[in-house]
Write a protein that holds these residues in place. Structure first.
Motif, PDB file in Angstrom:
ATOM      1  N   GLU A   1      27.144  39.138  36.829  1.00 35.93           N
ATOM      2  CA  GLU A   1      28.100  38.527  35.918  1.00 35.93           C
ATOM      3  C   GLU A   1      29.126  37.768  36.745  1.00 35.93           C
ATOM      4  N   LEU A   2      29.448  36.580  36.282  1.00 39.77           N
ATOM      5  CA  LEU A   2      30.454  35.741  36.914  1.00 39.77           C
ATOM      6  C   LEU A   2      31.577  35.532  35.915  1.00 39.77           C
ATOM      7  N   ALA A   3      32.808  35.678  36.340  1.00 42.49           N
ATOM      8  CA  ALA A   3      33.961  35.428  35.470  1.00 42.49           C
ATOM      9  C   ALA A   3      34.675  34.192  35.994  1.00 42.49           C
ATOM     10  N   MET A   4      34.852  33.222  35.117  1.00 42.06           N
ATOM     11  CA  MET A   4      35.479  31.958  35.498  1.00 42.06           C
ATOM     12  C   MET A   4      36.164  31.356  34.277  1.00 42.06           C
TER      13      MET A   4
ATOM     14  N   ARG B   1      24.610  46.796  40.702  1.00 39.93           N
ATOM     15  CA  ARG B   1      24.141  47.666  41.784  1.00 39.93           C
ATOM     16  C   ARG B   1      24.720  49.052  41.548  1.00 39.93           C
ATOM     17  N   GLY B   2      23.855  50.037  41.458  1.00 35.40           N
ATOM     18  CA  GLY B   2      24.326  51.409  41.286  1.00 35.40           C
ATOM     19  C   GLY B   2      24.947  51.643  39.923  1.00 35.40           C
ATOM     20  N   THR B   3      25.644  52.750  39.804  1.00 30.42           N
ATOM     21  CA  THR B   3      26.255  53.101  38.526  1.00 30.42           C
ATOM     22  C   THR B   3      27.667  52.558  38.401  1.00 30.42           C
ATOM     23  N   ARG B   4      28.330  52.320  39.530  1.00 26.26           N
ATOM     24  CA  ARG B   4      29.704  51.808  39.494  1.00 26.26           C
ATOM     25  C   ARG B   4      29.676  50.305  39.670  1.00 26.26           C
ATOM     26  N   ARG B   5      30.022  49.619  38.620  1.00 24.77           N
ATOM     27  CA  ARG B   5      30.040  48.157  38.671  1.00 24.77           C
ATOM     28  C   ARG B   5      31.488  47.710  38.586  1.00 24.77           C
ATOM     29  N   ARG B   6      31.960  47.062  39.617  1.00 21.13           N
ATOM     30  CA  ARG B   6      33.343  46.602  39.664  1.00 21.13           C
ATOM     31  C   ARG B   6      33.392  45.097  39.857  1.00 21.13           C
ATOM     32  N   TRP B   7      34.424  44.511  39.267  1.00 23.51           N
ATOM     33  CA  TRP B   7      34.670  43.101  39.481  1.00 23.51           C
ATOM     34  C   TRP B   7      35.282  42.920  40.861  1.00 23.51           C
ATOM     35  N   THR B   8      34.854  41.871  41.544  1.00 26.14           N
ATOM     36  CA  THR B   8      35.404  41.523  42.844  1.00 26.14           C
ATOM     37  C   THR B   8      35.910  40.088  42.765  1.00 26.14           C
ATOM     38  N   LEU B   9      37.175  39.898  43.120  1.00 29.22           N
ATOM     39  CA  LEU B   9      37.778  38.569  43.074  1.00 29.22           C
ATOM     40  C   LEU B   9      37.249  37.709  44.208  1.00 29.22           C
ATOM     41  N   GLY B  10      37.104  36.432  43.932  1.00 25.62           N
ATOM     42  CA  GLY B  10      36.624  35.541  44.967  1.00 25.62           C
ATOM     43  C   GLY B  10      36.706  34.078  44.589  1.00 25.62           C
ATOM     44  N   VAL B  11      36.125  33.278  45.438  1.00 26.02           N
ATOM     45  CA  VAL B  11      36.071  31.829  45.273  1.00 26.02           C
ATOM     46  C   VAL B  11      34.615  31.417  45.433  1.00 26.02           C
TER      47      VAL B  11
ATOM     48  N   GLU C   1      37.772  44.393  31.100  1.00 25.93           N
ATOM     49  CA  GLU C   1      37.523  43.175  31.874  1.00 25.93           C
ATOM     50  C   GLU C   1      38.764  42.291  31.919  1.00 25.93           C
ATOM     51  N   LEU C   2      39.546  42.315  30.861  1.00 30.22           N
ATOM     52  CA  LEU C   2      40.736  41.480  30.814  1.00 30.22           C
ATOM     53  C   LEU C   2      41.713  41.804  31.936  1.00 30.22           C
ATOM     54  N   LEU C   3      41.703  43.052  32.395  1.00 34.47           N
ATOM     55  CA  LEU C   3      42.594  43.470  33.480  1.00 34.47           C
ATOM     56  C   LEU C   3      42.011  43.175  34.858  1.00 34.47           C
ATOM     57  N   ALA C   4      40.705  42.996  34.935  1.00 37.37           N
ATOM     58  CA  ALA C   4      40.032  42.869  36.224  1.00 37.37           C
ATOM     59  C   ALA C   4      39.747  41.434  36.648  1.00 37.37           C
ATOM     60  N   VAL C   5      39.774  40.495  35.712  1.00 39.43           N
ATOM     61  CA  VAL C   5      39.457  39.104  36.044  1.00 39.43           C
ATOM     62  C   VAL C   5      40.680  38.227  35.790  1.00 39.43           C
ATOM     63  N   GLN C   6      40.600  36.987  36.204  1.00 41.13           N
ATOM     64  CA  GLN C   6      41.721  36.076  36.029  1.00 41.13           C
ATOM     65  C   GLN C   6      41.975  35.823  34.543  1.00 41.13           C
ATOM     66  N   PRO C   7      43.219  35.547  34.178  1.00 39.64           N
ATOM     67  CA  PRO C   7      43.548  35.317  32.769  1.00 39.64           C
ATOM     68  C   PRO C   7      42.757  34.148  32.183  1.00 39.64           C
ATOM     69  N   GLY C   8      42.311  34.307  30.942  1.00 43.03           N
ATOM     70  CA  GLY C   8      41.591  33.251  30.240  1.00 43.03           C
ATOM     71  C   GLY C   8      40.154  33.072  30.690  1.00 43.03           C
TER      72      GLY C   8
ATOM     73  N   ASP D   1      37.806  29.460  41.264  1.00 41.55           N
ATOM     74  CA  ASP D   1      38.007  30.906  41.249  1.00 41.55           C
ATOM     75  C   ASP D   1      36.894  31.541  40.438  1.00 41.55           C
ATOM     76  N   CYS D   2      36.303  32.569  40.983  1.00 44.60           N
ATOM     77  CA  CYS D   2      35.155  33.199  40.334  1.00 44.60           C
ATOM     78  C   CYS D   2      35.071  34.658  40.762  1.00 44.60           C
ATOM     79  N   SER D   3      35.141  35.556  39.796  1.00 46.47           N
ATOM     80  CA  SER D   3      34.945  36.980  40.072  1.00 46.47           C
ATOM     81  C   SER D   3      33.480  37.313  39.843  1.00 46.47           C
ATOM     82  N   VAL D   4      32.963  38.288  40.588  1.00 43.10           N
ATOM     83  CA  VAL D   4      31.561  38.666  40.492  1.00 43.10           C
ATOM     84  C   VAL D   4      31.450  40.162  40.233  1.00 43.10           C
ATOM     85  N   ARG D   5      30.495  40.502  39.369  1.00 41.85           N
ATOM     86  CA  ARG D   5      30.144  41.906  39.143  1.00 41.85           C
ATOM     87  C   ARG D   5      28.629  41.983  39.170  1.00 41.85           C
ATOM     88  N   GLN D   6      28.109  42.745  40.130  1.00 47.23           N
ATOM     89  CA  GLN D   6      26.665  42.857  40.280  1.00 47.23           C
ATOM     90  C   GLN D   6      26.189  44.195  39.758  1.00 47.23           C
TER      91      GLN D   6
END
Length: 146
Positions: free
Chosen positions: A119-122, A47-57, A98-105, A40-45
């Motif tokens: 940025e990668l969240a894992m 790009r632009g002014t709005r940077r959002r975490w996107t859930l993924g694998v 970020e704690l609300l947007a990515v997987q716990p821990g 499991d890996c969330s990504v935030r790139q």
């Protein structure tokens, strides 16, 4: 009365389509995670002014990291990162919103990829595997791991 039945039929069809979409997403995720080398890996790139975490694998391949969006039906990766162009600059614990947007821990791994910040969240276990994968690059590839 006839208008009410038509409304209920439309609502039923929309509910069935939503259910079919959710089942397809779950089956796709199961197929993706069935292979070794996925996490499991969330990504935030940056790009632009709005940077959002996107859930993924994410899935390790020989010379690249493929990343698939969770809520997609596409069999192709949404992003592909070549190992030779990926450099870890920093890793840290997730904080604030970020704690609300990515997987716990999760920990956030800040990287540079071809001059762009991502940025990668894992999990920390996934980071250990990610760092090992980066370090095990064939000789001659410039790989930087923080």
């Amino acid at each position: 009365m006839h208008e009410l039945l038509v409304s209920l039929e439309v609502a039923g069809i929309l509910a069935a389509l939503l259910l079919a979409f959710l089942v397809a997403v779950v089956l796709r995720r199961r197929r993706l995670t069935a292979r070794l080398g996925t996490f499991d890996c969330s990504v935030r790139q940056a790009r632009g002014t709005r940077r959002r975490w996107t859930l993924g694998v994410a899935r390790y391949e020989l010379d690249r990291l493929d990343w698939y969006r969770t809520f997609s039906l596409s069999p192709r990766p949404s992003c592909t990162y070549a190992r030779r162009a990926l450099a870890v600059t920093l890793f840290r614990d997730a904080e604030g919103q970020e704690l609300l947007a990515v997987q716990p821990g999760a920990i956030v791994v800040e990287c540079r990829y071809e001059g762009t910040e991502i940025e990668l969240a894992m999990t920390s276990d996934a980071y250990t595997g990610f760092a090992s994968w980066l370090e095990s690059a064939p000789p001659g590839q410039n790989v930087n791991v923080a």
